[in-house]
Scaffold this active site. Structure first.
Site, PDB file in Angstrom:
ATOM      1  N   TYR A 144     203.071  69.305  20.425  1.00  0.00           N
ATOM      2  CA  TYR A 144     202.717  70.438  19.569  1.00  0.00           C
ATOM      3  C   TYR A 144     202.550  71.660  20.453  1.00  0.00           C
ATOM      4  O   TYR A 144     201.873  71.592  21.491  1.00  0.00           O
ATOM      5  CB  TYR A 144     201.424  70.155  18.808  1.00  0.00           C
ATOM      6  CG  TYR A 144     200.935  71.290  17.944  1.00  0.00           C
ATOM      7  CD1 TYR A 144     199.799  72.020  18.304  1.00  0.00           C
ATOM      8  CD2 TYR A 144     201.599  71.633  16.772  1.00  0.00           C
ATOM      9  CE1 TYR A 144     199.351  73.067  17.502  1.00  0.00           C
ATOM     10  CE2 TYR A 144     201.147  72.683  15.969  1.00  0.00           C
ATOM     11  CZ  TYR A 144     200.027  73.395  16.342  1.00  0.00           C
ATOM     12  OH  TYR A 144     199.576  74.435  15.558  1.00  0.00           O
ATOM     13  N   ASP A 239     203.669  73.519  28.871  1.00  0.00           N
ATOM     14  CA  ASP A 239     202.683  74.019  27.916  1.00  0.00           C
ATOM     15  C   ASP A 239     201.336  73.418  28.320  1.00  0.00           C
ATOM     16  O   ASP A 239     201.040  72.259  28.013  1.00  0.00           O
ATOM     17  CB  ASP A 239     203.062  73.623  26.487  1.00  0.00           C
ATOM     18  CG  ASP A 239     202.031  74.118  25.492  1.00  0.00           C
ATOM     19  OD1 ASP A 239     202.281  74.013  24.274  1.00  0.00           O
ATOM     20  OD2 ASP A 239     200.957  74.596  25.923  1.00  0.00           O
ATOM     21  N   LYS A 267     192.845  78.197  25.108  1.00  0.00           N
ATOM     22  CA  LYS A 267     191.614  77.394  25.170  1.00  0.00           C
ATOM     23  C   LYS A 267     190.698  77.746  26.354  1.00  0.00           C
ATOM     24  O   LYS A 267     189.978  78.742  26.325  1.00  0.00           O
ATOM     25  CB  LYS A 267     191.983  75.914  25.154  1.00  0.00           C
ATOM     26  CG  LYS A 267     192.769  75.521  23.858  1.00  0.00           C
ATOM     27  CD  LYS A 267     193.123  74.058  23.820  1.00  0.00           C
ATOM     28  CE  LYS A 267     194.136  73.745  22.731  1.00  0.00           C
ATOM     29  NZ  LYS A 267     193.570  73.626  21.378  1.00  0.00           N
TER      30      LYS A 267
HETATM   31  P1  KE4 Z   1     196.566  77.776  19.357  1.00  0.00           P
HETATM   32  O1  KE4 Z   1     197.574  78.725  18.717  1.00  0.00           O
HETATM   33  O2  KE4 Z   1     195.956  76.813  18.348  1.00  0.00           O
HETATM   34  O3  KE4 Z   1     195.527  78.509  20.191  1.00  0.00           O
HETATM   35  O4  KE4 Z   1     197.356  76.858  20.398  1.00  0.00           O
HETATM   36  C1  KE4 Z   1     198.474  76.145  19.971  1.00  0.00           C
HETATM   37  C2  KE4 Z   1     198.722  75.005  20.952  1.00  0.00           C
HETATM   38  C3  KE4 Z   1     199.756  75.121  21.857  1.00  0.00           C
HETATM   39  N1  KE4 Z   1     200.011  74.142  22.757  1.00  0.00           N
HETATM   40  C4  KE4 Z   1     199.247  73.026  22.802  1.00  0.00           C
HETATM   41  C5  KE4 Z   1     199.558  71.966  23.812  1.00  0.00           C
HETATM   42  C6  KE4 Z   1     198.169  72.857  21.901  1.00  0.00           C
HETATM   43  O5  KE4 Z   1     197.424  71.737  21.943  1.00  0.00           O
HETATM   44  C7  KE4 Z   1     197.895  73.865  20.953  1.00  0.00           C
HETATM   45  C8  KE4 Z   1     196.788  73.742  19.927  1.00  0.00           C
HETATM   46  N2  KE4 Z   1     196.033  72.549  19.968  1.00  0.00           N
HETATM   47  C9  KE4 Z   1     195.429  72.120  18.709  1.00  0.00           C
HETATM   48  C10 KE4 Z   1     194.671  70.812  18.984  1.00  0.00           C
HETATM   49  N3  KE4 Z   1     195.537  69.703  19.036  1.00  0.00           N
HETATM   50  C11 KE4 Z   1     194.585  73.178  18.112  1.00  0.00           C
HETATM   51  C12 KE4 Z   1     193.654  72.716  17.030  1.00  0.00           C
HETATM   52  C13 KE4 Z   1     193.999  73.323  15.690  1.00  0.00           C
HETATM   53  O6  KE4 Z   1     195.207  73.436  15.365  1.00  0.00           O
HETATM   54  O7  KE4 Z   1     193.032  73.699  14.965  1.00  0.00           O
END
Ligand code: KE4
Length: 426
Positions: A144, A239, A267
């Site tokens: 993801y 990533d 994060k």
């Molecule tokens: P954000 O746009 O949510 O800040 O980041 C996206 C993203 C990109 N790359 C990786 C490897 C990630 O894990 C994420 C977002 N992680 C999720 C948790 N698995 C965010 C939690 C959510 O969607 O509320």
């Protein structure tokens, strides 16, 4: 456990917010039960509106690696707030943040701040396409990378939870150049390079896949990607929105000793505030506007309050390397004890993990990729989740999310959680 106020709030929330949440995974849909409305957090604990205390194993999905509401981070934010929240102009803290990241991560020569991991990945993909003048990208099933159109293909996290590999509203044209390979399977990547010679701009990978649970790279997998990208003039993007500054101070690139061309962050670098970033080799990053022709912008990018929070947390991580020793030790202890419980109760389930990231899969076979992760018994995980949260253990509300340890978790808290797990399987 009394959760009346959470129930009342959720009844209101669903009337005015889609699903009552501002991010799908918070809705508890795959695990059932009542989302807990959190009112405050401190250290490794969350407290909900009904006064219940939880040991927090999501840590805001990664940012809170040193624990919630660290006095040093709070003080830095409070000091900045007195000088204003946002200027839309250049600030010294943005220079400090960029210098700090390029000091800590050798493969980052230049870095651009954005406001989320999604924005970081979206921008890095555009830079890769602009730099190579190619359109196709390779991602891995179950990884993801945020919710930018081109990446919503066989994605992990909430999409995997919902059992929908993609999303409505994404035109075919947005994903026709997105190729998918199998995590830990170099041949599946080689095949794509053979089928698309000189057309692949980048390969983007979670160096540890933490959105289909936790799947670690097999020996040689990341190096194989590095070699294939170099051979084909393709950029390798790590990533590191989850692994960055978590696996080690210099993240997965440092931990595994692999040099990507671009890295995306989120994060941890925000210390709990909305921050993302992308960076890498100077010649690649110099394609970014205003010095290059790859456009990317953001009103709140490099926001001074967010920078102060992120800088403070990164400085704490840089200046206290024993934090990573403790995260490693506690992570290994948690996984070893968990495996002992499973053996004791003759349960076939699998425990994956690395450093402070762990996943208990209700699966009978080893989990090494998307397909093997999908074999997990999500109903069994849901039952386990509901049992654990009612005993004050706030785990990820999905089989396909990681369990995050922070430096604020004590051995006693981990042992308490393990005792609850023992009771569940007992
Ligand atoms: P954000 O746009 O949510 O800040 O980041 C996206 C993203 C990109 N790359 C990786 C490897 C990630 O894990 C994420 C977002 N992680 C999720 C948790 N698995 C965010 C939690 C959510 O969607 O509320």
């Amino acid at each position: 456990m009394n959760i009346e106020k959470s129930k009342e709030l959720f009844e209101r929330a669903v009337k005015v917010i889609p699903g009552g949440v501002n991010s799908p995974v918070r809705a508890f849909a795959p695990v059932g039960g009542q989302p807990r409305f959190i009112t405050k957090a401190k250290g490794s604990c969350l407290y909900d509106e009904d006064g219940n205390e939880y040991i927090d194993y999501i840590g805001s999905w990664g940012p809170m690696i040193i624990g919630h509401n660290d006095e040093r981070v709070l003080a830095a934010v409070q000091e900045q707030i007195m000088n204003g929240l946002s200027y839309g102009a250049v600030t010294a803290v943005e220079v400090e943040m960029a210098e700090l990241i390029t000091e800590i991560v050798p493969c980052i020569e230049m870095v651009r701040m954005v406001n989320s991991g999604t924005e970081a990945v979206m921008s890095a993909i555009r830079v890769a396409r602009g730099f190579t003048k190619r359109n196709k990208i390779v991602k891995f099933e179950g990884c993801y990378h945020g919710h930018a159109d081109a990446l919503l293909v066989k994605a992990g996290s909430g999409l995997m939870t919902a059992g929908t590999p993609g999303s409505a509203g994404v035109p075919e044209g947005c994903v026709k150049d997105t190729l998918t390979a199998t995590y830990n399977d170099l041949e599946s990547v080689e095949q794509l390079f053979k089928e698309n010679p000189d057309e692949i701009a980048c390969v983007i990978v979670e160096p540890v896949a933490a959105n289909m649970g936790v799947v670690t790279p097999k020996e040689g997998f990341l190096q194989g990607l590095r070699d294939m990208c170099t051979k084909n003039g393709t950029l390798l993007i790590f990533d590191e929105v989850i692994t960055g500054f978590r696996l080690k101070l210099d993240g997965a690139s440092g931990y595994f000793g692999i040099t990507p061309d671009l890295v995306t962050y989120g994060k941890i670098i925000g210390g709990g505030m909305p921050v993302g970033a992308y960076g890498g080799r100077r010649e690649v990053m110099e394609t970014v506007a205003p010095i290059g022709n790859v456009y990317q912008a953001g009103t709140l990018s490099g926001n001074p309050v967010a920078m102060r929070a992120g800088i403070t947390q990164l400085q704490i991580l840089r200046d206290n390397p024993d934090i990573y020793d403790r995260l490693e030790k506690n992570g290994e202890f948690f996984r070893a004890q968990l495996r002992e419980i499973l053996v004791k109760h003759n349960l076939p389930y699998k425990v994956n993990g690395i450093g402070s990231l762990t996943c208990l899969y209700f699966a009978e076979d080893e989990v090494v990729d998307y397909k093997s992760a999908q074999k997990s018994d999500t109903a069994a995980y849901a039952d386990y989740f509901r049992f654990m949260i009612d005993r004050g253990n706030y785990l990820g509300p999905s089989q396909f999310e990681a369990c995050f340890l922070s430096d604020a978790h004590t051995e006693a808290q981990i042992k308490k959680t393990l005792a609850d797990i023992e009771e569940y399987f007992g």
